[in-house]
Design a protein around this motif. Structure first.
Motif, mmCIF file in Angstrom:
data_model
loop_
_atom_site.group_PDB
_atom_site.id
_atom_site.type_symbol
_atom_site.label_atom_id
_atom_site.label_comp_id
_atom_site.label_asym_id
_atom_site.label_seq_id
_atom_site.Cartn_x
_atom_site.Cartn_y
_atom_site.Cartn_z
ATOM 1 N N GLY A 118 31.627 89.901 23.234
ATOM 2 C CA GLY A 118 32.470 90.772 24.058
ATOM 3 C C GLY A 118 31.641 91.728 24.897
ATOM 4 N N ARG A 119 30.601 92.326 24.290
ATOM 5 C CA ARG A 119 29.727 93.224 25.030
ATOM 6 C C ARG A 119 28.988 92.476 26.145
ATOM 7 N N LEU A 120 28.564 91.257 25.827
ATOM 8 C CA LEU A 120 27.853 90.449 26.822
ATOM 9 C C LEU A 120 28.751 90.137 28.018
ATOM 10 N N TYR A 121 30.023 89.803 27.756
ATOM 11 C CA TYR A 121 30.963 89.556 28.851
ATOM 12 C C TYR A 121 31.205 90.826 29.663
ATOM 13 N N ASP A 122 31.325 91.976 28.982
ATOM 14 C CA ASP A 122 31.530 93.239 29.695
ATOM 15 C C ASP A 122 30.335 93.572 30.589
ATOM 16 N N GLU A 123 29.124 93.355 30.094
ATOM 17 C CA GLU A 123 27.923 93.644 30.869
ATOM 18 C C GLU A 123 27.805 92.756 32.101
ATOM 19 N N ASN A 124 28.318 91.539 32.012
ATOM 20 C CA ASN A 124 28.192 90.579 33.106
ATOM 21 C C ASN A 124 29.498 90.375 33.870
ATOM 22 N N LYS A 125 30.417 91.321 33.743
ATOM 23 C CA LYS A 125 31.726 91.171 34.372
ATOM 24 C C LYS A 125 31.633 91.164 35.895
ATOM 25 N N GLU A 126 30.893 92.103 36.454
ATOM 26 C CA GLU A 126 30.785 92.217 37.908
ATOM 27 C C GLU A 126 29.905 91.113 38.499
ATOM 28 N N THR A 127 28.696 90.992 37.978
ATOM 29 C CA THR A 127 27.786 89.950 38.457
ATOM 30 C C THR A 127 27.097 89.330 37.257
ATOM 31 N N GLY A 128 26.800 88.074 37.347
ATOM 32 C CA GLY A 128 26.096 87.398 36.267
ATOM 33 C C GLY A 128 26.941 86.330 35.609
ATOM 34 N N SER A 129 26.333 85.653 34.665
ATOM 35 C CA SER A 129 26.991 84.565 33.956
ATOM 36 C C SER A 129 26.699 84.671 32.472
ATOM 37 N N VAL A 130 27.609 84.145 31.683
ATOM 38 C CA VAL A 130 27.433 84.060 30.233
ATOM 39 C C VAL A 130 27.586 82.590 29.864
ATOM 40 N N TYR A 131 26.642 82.069 29.114
ATOM 41 C CA TYR A 131 26.650 80.669 28.711
ATOM 42 C C TYR A 131 26.899 80.573 27.213
ATOM 43 N N VAL A 132 27.853 79.741 26.820
ATOM 44 C CA VAL A 132 28.169 79.499 25.412
ATOM 45 C C VAL A 132 28.014 78.005 25.164
ATOM 46 N N THR A 133 27.224 77.649 24.146
ATOM 47 C CA THR A 133 27.035 76.239 23.815
ATOM 48 C C THR A 133 27.400 76.001 22.355
ATOM 49 N N PHE A 134 27.873 74.810 22.074
ATOM 50 C CA PHE A 134 28.237 74.395 20.726
ATOM 51 C C PHE A 134 27.417 73.156 20.386
ATOM 52 N N LYS A 135 26.882 73.126 19.167
ATOM 53 C CA LYS A 135 26.053 71.992 18.775
ATOM 54 C C LYS A 135 26.297 71.664 17.303
ATOM 55 N N ARG A 136 26.393 70.393 16.995
ATOM 56 C CA ARG A 136 26.473 69.961 15.602
ATOM 57 C C ARG A 136 25.108 70.198 14.972
ATOM 58 N N PHE A 137 25.107 70.810 13.797
ATOM 59 C CA PHE A 137 23.855 71.215 13.155
ATOM 60 C C PHE A 137 23.887 70.790 11.693
ATOM 61 N N TYR A 138 22.831 70.081 11.265
ATOM 62 C CA TYR A 138 22.768 69.556 9.898
ATOM 63 C C TYR A 138 21.870 70.373 8.979
ATOM 64 N N GLY A 139 21.344 71.483 9.422
ATOM 65 C CA GLY A 139 20.471 72.307 8.591
ATOM 66 C C GLY A 139 19.027 72.234 9.045
ATOM 67 N N GLU A 140 18.238 73.185 8.570
ATOM 68 C CA GLU A 140 16.845 73.312 8.996
ATOM 69 C C GLU A 140 16.011 72.073 8.672
ATOM 70 N N GLU A 141 16.101 71.587 7.434
ATOM 71 C CA GLU A 141 15.262 70.458 7.014
ATOM 72 C C GLU A 141 15.538 69.221 7.855
ATOM 73 N N PHE A 142 16.796 68.936 8.080
ATOM 74 C CA PHE A 142 17.170 67.745 8.834
ATOM 75 C C PHE A 142 16.870 67.910 10.312
ATOM 76 N N ALA A 143 16.971 69.130 10.841
ATOM 77 C CA ALA A 143 16.733 69.381 12.259
ATOM 78 C C ALA A 143 15.264 69.193 12.618
ATOM 79 N N ARG A 144 14.376 69.523 11.702
ATOM 80 C CA ARG A 144 12.948 69.443 11.983
ATOM 81 C C ARG A 144 12.369 68.043 11.742
ATOM 82 N N ALA A 145 13.138 67.163 11.128
ATOM 83 C CA ALA A 145 12.650 65.809 10.827
ATOM 84 C C ALA A 145 12.784 64.920 12.060
#
Length: 79
Positions: free
Chosen positions: A14-41
């Motif tokens: 919410g704060r990030l959107y307020d800060e970038n309300k006039e100018t700027g962009s906010v990027y939100v990404t979603f990713k399937r995540f299996y945990g640290e051990e599996f991600a690094r393999a």
């Protein structure tokens, strides 16, 4: 990149959107995540883990936000 609880994440978002309300962009990404051990393999190691009888971890959703590289933060949502 700091990982926040759900409530803190939504507050920061919410704060990030307020800060970038006039100018700027906010990027939100979603990713399937299996945990640290599996991600690094790599592909070969993942295949070896699967063949050795190790179960796939339960995936969670990694939600990340940023605004042109200035602020970055994330949270993990379990299904």
């Amino acid at each position: 990149m700091p990982t926040f609880s759900h409530e803190d994440f939504l507050g920061e978002l919410g704060r990030l959107y307020d800060e970038n309300k006039e100018t700027g962009s906010v990027y939100v990404t979603f990713k399937r995540f299996y945990g640290e051990e599996f991600a690094r393999a790599g592909k070969k190691r993942k295949r070896a883990m699967m063949e050795a009888g190790k179960e796939m971890p339960v995936p969670v959703c990694l939600v990340r936000c940023h605004d042109k590289g200035k602020k970055k933060f994330s949270t993990v949502v379990k299904g």
